[in-house]
Design a protein around this motif. Structure first.
Motif, PDB file in Angstrom:
ATOM      1  N   MET A  69     -30.932 -26.364  -7.058  1.00 53.91           N
ATOM      2  CA  MET A  69     -30.637 -26.938  -5.737  1.00 53.91           C
ATOM      3  C   MET A  69     -31.849 -26.855  -4.820  1.00 53.91           C
ATOM      4  O   MET A  69     -32.165 -27.807  -4.107  1.00 53.91           O
ATOM      5  CB  MET A  69     -29.427 -26.240  -5.109  1.00 53.91           C
ATOM      6  CG  MET A  69     -28.122 -26.594  -5.786  1.00 53.91           C
ATOM      7  SD  MET A  69     -26.652 -25.967  -4.953  1.00 53.91           S
ATOM      8  CE  MET A  69     -26.976 -24.226  -4.866  1.00 53.91           C
ATOM      9  N   LEU A  70     -32.547 -25.699  -4.842  1.00 52.22           N
ATOM     10  CA  LEU A  70     -33.754 -25.556  -4.023  1.00 52.22           C
ATOM     11  C   LEU A  70     -34.834 -26.545  -4.452  1.00 52.22           C
ATOM     12  O   LEU A  70     -35.496 -27.162  -3.605  1.00 52.22           O
ATOM     13  CB  LEU A  70     -34.295 -24.127  -4.116  1.00 52.22           C
ATOM     14  CG  LEU A  70     -33.523 -23.067  -3.354  1.00 52.22           C
ATOM     15  CD1 LEU A  70     -34.006 -21.670  -3.742  1.00 52.22           C
ATOM     16  CD2 LEU A  70     -33.668 -23.286  -1.858  1.00 52.22           C
ATOM     17  N   GLN A  71     -35.014 -26.682  -5.761  1.00 50.66           N
ATOM     18  CA  GLN A  71     -36.033 -27.609  -6.260  1.00 50.66           C
ATOM     19  C   GLN A  71     -35.693 -29.048  -5.901  1.00 50.66           C
ATOM     20  O   GLN A  71     -36.567 -29.827  -5.531  1.00 50.66           O
ATOM     21  CB  GLN A  71     -36.193 -27.457  -7.785  1.00 50.66           C
ATOM     22  CG  GLN A  71     -37.285 -28.291  -8.375  1.00 50.66           C
ATOM     23  CD  GLN A  71     -38.680 -27.856  -7.945  1.00 50.66           C
ATOM     24  OE1 GLN A  71     -38.866 -26.809  -7.332  1.00 50.66           O
ATOM     25  NE2 GLN A  71     -39.658 -28.653  -8.268  1.00 50.66           N
ATOM     26  N   ARG A  72     -34.430 -29.387  -6.008  1.00 50.65           N
ATOM     27  CA  ARG A  72     -34.005 -30.754  -5.688  1.00 50.65           C
ATOM     28  C   ARG A  72     -34.243 -31.079  -4.221  1.00 50.65           C
ATOM     29  O   ARG A  72     -34.682 -32.168  -3.874  1.00 50.65           O
ATOM     30  CB  ARG A  72     -32.527 -30.920  -6.035  1.00 50.65           C
ATOM     31  CG  ARG A  72     -32.029 -32.320  -5.856  1.00 50.65           C
ATOM     32  CD  ARG A  72     -30.601 -32.439  -6.291  1.00 50.65           C
ATOM     33  NE  ARG A  72     -30.184 -33.822  -6.247  1.00 50.65           N
ATOM     34  CZ  ARG A  72     -28.982 -34.230  -6.546  1.00 50.65           C
ATOM     35  NH1 ARG A  72     -28.073 -33.372  -6.946  1.00 50.65           N
ATOM     36  NH2 ARG A  72     -28.669 -35.502  -6.463  1.00 50.65           N
ATOM     37  N   GLU A  73     -33.964 -30.107  -3.360  1.00 57.87           N
ATOM     38  CA  GLU A  73     -34.086 -30.326  -1.925  1.00 57.87           C
ATOM     39  C   GLU A  73     -35.522 -30.189  -1.423  1.00 57.87           C
ATOM     40  O   GLU A  73     -35.988 -30.999  -0.640  1.00 57.87           O
ATOM     41  CB  GLU A  73     -33.179 -29.340  -1.186  1.00 57.87           C
ATOM     42  CG  GLU A  73     -33.152 -29.527   0.313  1.00 57.87           C
ATOM     43  CD  GLU A  73     -32.427 -30.791   0.748  1.00 57.87           C
ATOM     44  OE1 GLU A  73     -32.763 -31.299   1.837  1.00 57.87           O
ATOM     45  OE2 GLU A  73     -31.544 -31.265   0.021  1.00 57.87           O
ATOM     46  N   TYR A  74     -36.236 -29.146  -1.878  1.00 61.89           N
ATOM     47  CA  TYR A  74     -37.535 -28.816  -1.281  1.00 61.89           C
ATOM     48  C   TYR A  74     -38.738 -28.952  -2.215  1.00 61.89           C
ATOM     49  O   TYR A  74     -39.874 -28.859  -1.757  1.00 61.89           O
ATOM     50  CB  TYR A  74     -37.500 -27.380  -0.741  1.00 61.89           C
ATOM     51  CG  TYR A  74     -36.432 -27.163   0.291  1.00 61.89           C
ATOM     52  CD1 TYR A  74     -36.547 -27.712   1.563  1.00 61.89           C
ATOM     53  CD2 TYR A  74     -35.292 -26.428  -0.005  1.00 61.89           C
ATOM     54  CE1 TYR A  74     -35.557 -27.528   2.520  1.00 61.89           C
ATOM     55  CE2 TYR A  74     -34.299 -26.226   0.942  1.00 61.89           C
ATOM     56  CZ  TYR A  74     -34.432 -26.774   2.190  1.00 61.89           C
ATOM     57  OH  TYR A  74     -33.456 -26.590   3.119  1.00 61.89           O
ATOM     58  N   HIS A  75     -38.529 -29.093  -3.515  1.00 60.51           N
ATOM     59  CA  HIS A  75     -39.628 -29.148  -4.497  1.00 60.51           C
ATOM     60  C   HIS A  75     -40.577 -27.967  -4.289  1.00 60.51           C
ATOM     61  O   HIS A  75     -41.789 -28.120  -4.243  1.00 60.51           O
ATOM     62  CB  HIS A  75     -40.389 -30.474  -4.402  1.00 60.51           C
ATOM     63  CG  HIS A  75     -39.527 -31.657  -4.654  1.00 60.51           C
ATOM     64  ND1 HIS A  75     -39.197 -32.066  -5.925  1.00 60.51           N
ATOM     65  CD2 HIS A  75     -38.884 -32.498  -3.806  1.00 60.51           C
ATOM     66  CE1 HIS A  75     -38.415 -33.117  -5.854  1.00 60.51           C
ATOM     67  NE2 HIS A  75     -38.203 -33.396  -4.583  1.00 60.51           N
ATOM     68  N   CYS A  76     -39.999 -26.776  -4.180  1.00 55.99           N
ATOM     69  CA  CYS A  76     -40.782 -25.590  -3.832  1.00 55.99           C
ATOM     70  C   CYS A  76     -41.304 -24.818  -5.031  1.00 55.99           C
ATOM     71  O   CYS A  76     -42.231 -24.019  -4.892  1.00 55.99           O
ATOM     72  CB  CYS A  76     -39.954 -24.664  -2.947  1.00 55.99           C
ATOM     73  SG  CYS A  76     -38.332 -24.268  -3.618  1.00 55.99           S
ATOM     74  N   TYR A  77     -40.744 -25.030  -6.218  1.00 55.11           N
ATOM     75  CA  TYR A  77     -41.214 -24.326  -7.409  1.00 55.11           C
ATOM     76  C   TYR A  77     -42.281 -25.162  -8.108  1.00 55.11           C
ATOM     77  O   TYR A  77     -42.169 -26.381  -8.183  1.00 55.11           O
ATOM     78  CB  TYR A  77     -40.071 -24.072  -8.393  1.00 55.11           C
ATOM     79  CG  TYR A  77     -39.042 -23.090  -7.911  1.00 55.11           C
ATOM     80  CD1 TYR A  77     -39.266 -21.721  -8.009  1.00 55.11           C
ATOM     81  CD2 TYR A  77     -37.842 -23.518  -7.363  1.00 55.11           C
ATOM     82  CE1 TYR A  77     -38.322 -20.806  -7.577  1.00 55.11           C
ATOM     83  CE2 TYR A  77     -36.888 -22.611  -6.923  1.00 55.11           C
ATOM     84  CZ  TYR A  77     -37.129 -21.263  -7.038  1.00 55.11           C
ATOM     85  OH  TYR A  77     -36.199 -20.359  -6.611  1.00 55.11           O
ATOM     86  N   LYS A  78     -43.301 -24.484  -8.613  1.00 53.52           N
ATOM     87  CA  LYS A  78     -44.347 -25.167  -9.380  1.00 53.52           C
ATOM     88  C   LYS A  78     -43.972 -25.053 -10.852  1.00 53.52           C
ATOM     89  O   LYS A  78     -44.542 -24.259 -11.595  1.00 53.52           O
ATOM     90  CB  LYS A  78     -45.701 -24.527  -9.113  1.00 53.52           C
ATOM     91  CG  LYS A  78     -46.159 -24.696  -7.684  1.00 53.52           C
ATOM     92  CD  LYS A  78     -47.483 -24.012  -7.461  1.00 53.52           C
ATOM     93  CE  LYS A  78     -47.909 -24.151  -6.013  1.00 53.52           C
ATOM     94  NZ  LYS A  78     -49.140 -23.448  -5.749  1.00 53.52           N
ATOM     95  N   SER A  79     -42.988 -25.846 -11.263  1.00 56.59           N
ATOM     96  CA  SER A  79     -42.461 -25.727 -12.616  1.00 56.59           C
ATOM     97  C   SER A  79     -42.065 -27.093 -13.146  1.00 56.59           C
ATOM     98  O   SER A  79     -41.208 -27.766 -12.579  1.00 56.59           O
ATOM     99  CB  SER A  79     -41.244 -24.800 -12.618  1.00 56.59           C
ATOM    100  OG  SER A  79     -40.551 -24.889 -13.834  1.00 56.59           O
ATOM    101  N   ALA A  80     -42.697 -27.479 -14.237  1.00 52.52           N
ATOM    102  CA  ALA A  80     -42.346 -28.746 -14.874  1.00 52.52           C
ATOM    103  C   ALA A  80     -40.936 -28.687 -15.429  1.00 52.52           C
ATOM    104  O   ALA A  80     -40.198 -29.683 -15.413  1.00 52.52           O
ATOM    105  CB  ALA A  80     -43.342 -29.062 -15.989  1.00 52.52           C
ATOM    106  N   ARG A  81     -40.521 -27.510 -15.910  1.00 53.73           N
ATOM    107  CA  ARG A  81     -39.169 -27.363 -16.458  1.00 53.73           C
ATOM    108  C   ARG A  81     -38.111 -27.591 -15.381  1.00 53.73           C
ATOM    109  O   ARG A  81     -37.124 -28.285 -15.601  1.00 53.73           O
ATOM    110  CB  ARG A  81     -38.998 -25.974 -17.057  1.00 53.73           C
ATOM    111  CG  ARG A  81     -37.616 -25.749 -17.648  1.00 53.73           C
ATOM    112  CD  ARG A  81     -37.469 -24.368 -18.199  1.00 53.73           C
ATOM    113  NE  ARG A  81     -38.169 -24.269 -19.457  1.00 53.73           N
ATOM    114  CZ  ARG A  81     -38.041 -23.250 -20.283  1.00 53.73           C
ATOM    115  NH1 ARG A  81     -37.257 -22.244 -19.978  1.00 53.73           N
ATOM    116  NH2 ARG A  81     -38.702 -23.220 -21.413  1.00 53.73           N
ATOM    117  N   LEU A  82     -38.315 -27.004 -14.210  1.00 52.50           N
ATOM    118  CA  LEU A  82     -37.365 -27.212 -13.114  1.00 52.50           C
ATOM    119  C   LEU A  82     -37.369 -28.661 -12.656  1.00 52.50           C
ATOM    120  O   LEU A  82     -36.309 -29.237 -12.388  1.00 52.50           O
ATOM    121  CB  LEU A  82     -37.707 -26.300 -11.937  1.00 52.50           C
ATOM    122  CG  LEU A  82     -37.003 -24.961 -11.925  1.00 52.50           C
ATOM    123  CD1 LEU A  82     -37.639 -24.030 -10.919  1.00 52.50           C
ATOM    124  CD2 LEU A  82     -35.543 -25.125 -11.630  1.00 52.50           C
TER     125      LEU A  82
END
Length: 125
Positions: A69-82
Motif C-alpha cells: 500500500m505504501l509503495q502504491r501510494e508513495y513509491h517510497c521503497y527502492k525495490s524492483a520486487r515491490l
C-alpha cells in the motif's frame, strides 16, 4: 565509450576489474585503489548498527500488505520486487497471488526506508 568496449586487448579507456586484478598479480608494486570519499563512514555506520527486529507482532502477510500500500501510494521503497508486485495488483492480481519475500527481506527494506527518512530529516538528502 567504455560501456560499448568489449575488447580483450585492453584497448578500453577504463580497464575491467579482471584486467586490474591481473595486472596487480603480475606486478611487484601494488597499485593504490581509487579514493571512495565518504563510503567508509557510510559502510561502518551501516555495519555497526544492528538490524532491528520490529517491536510489533505484525504478521509477515500484514507487513507485506502494508508495504504494498505504501509503495502504491508513495513509491517510497527502492525495490524492483515491490514495484512489480504493485504493478501486478494494479493489473488485477490478488494480493495472495503475488509472491511474498521472506521476512528478512521485508525488514531490510523497512530499515532502508527508515534510513532514508532519517537522512531526509537531518538534511542529508
Amino acid at each position: 565509450m567504455p560501456s560499448s568496449c568489449y575488447s580483450r586487448e585492453g584497448s578500453c579507456e577504463t580497464p575491467t576489474i579482471h584486467e586490474r586484478r591481473s595486472r596487480s598479480r603480475n606486478s611487484t608494486a601494488s597499485p593504490t585503489p581509487p579514493a571512495l570519499n565518504g563510503l567508509g563512514e557510510f559502510f561502518h555506520s551501516r555495519v555497526s548498527s544492528p538490524i532491528s527486529i520490529p517491536e510489533s507482532k505484525e504478521s509477515d502477510a500484514a507487513c507485506w500488505e502494508r508495504m504494498l500500500m505504501l509503495q502504491r501510494e508513495y513509491h517510497c521503497y527502492k525495490s524492483a520486487r515491490l514495484e512489480a508486485a504493485v504493478e501486478a495488483i494494479e493489473r488485477g492480481a490478488e494480493i495472495n497471488e503475488v509472491p511474498m519475500p521472506p521476512r528478512i527481506c521485508l525488514d531490510l527494506l523497512n530499515e532502508e526506508l527508515k534510513a532514508q527518512i532519517e537522512a531526509h530529516r537531518e538534511g542529508l538528502i
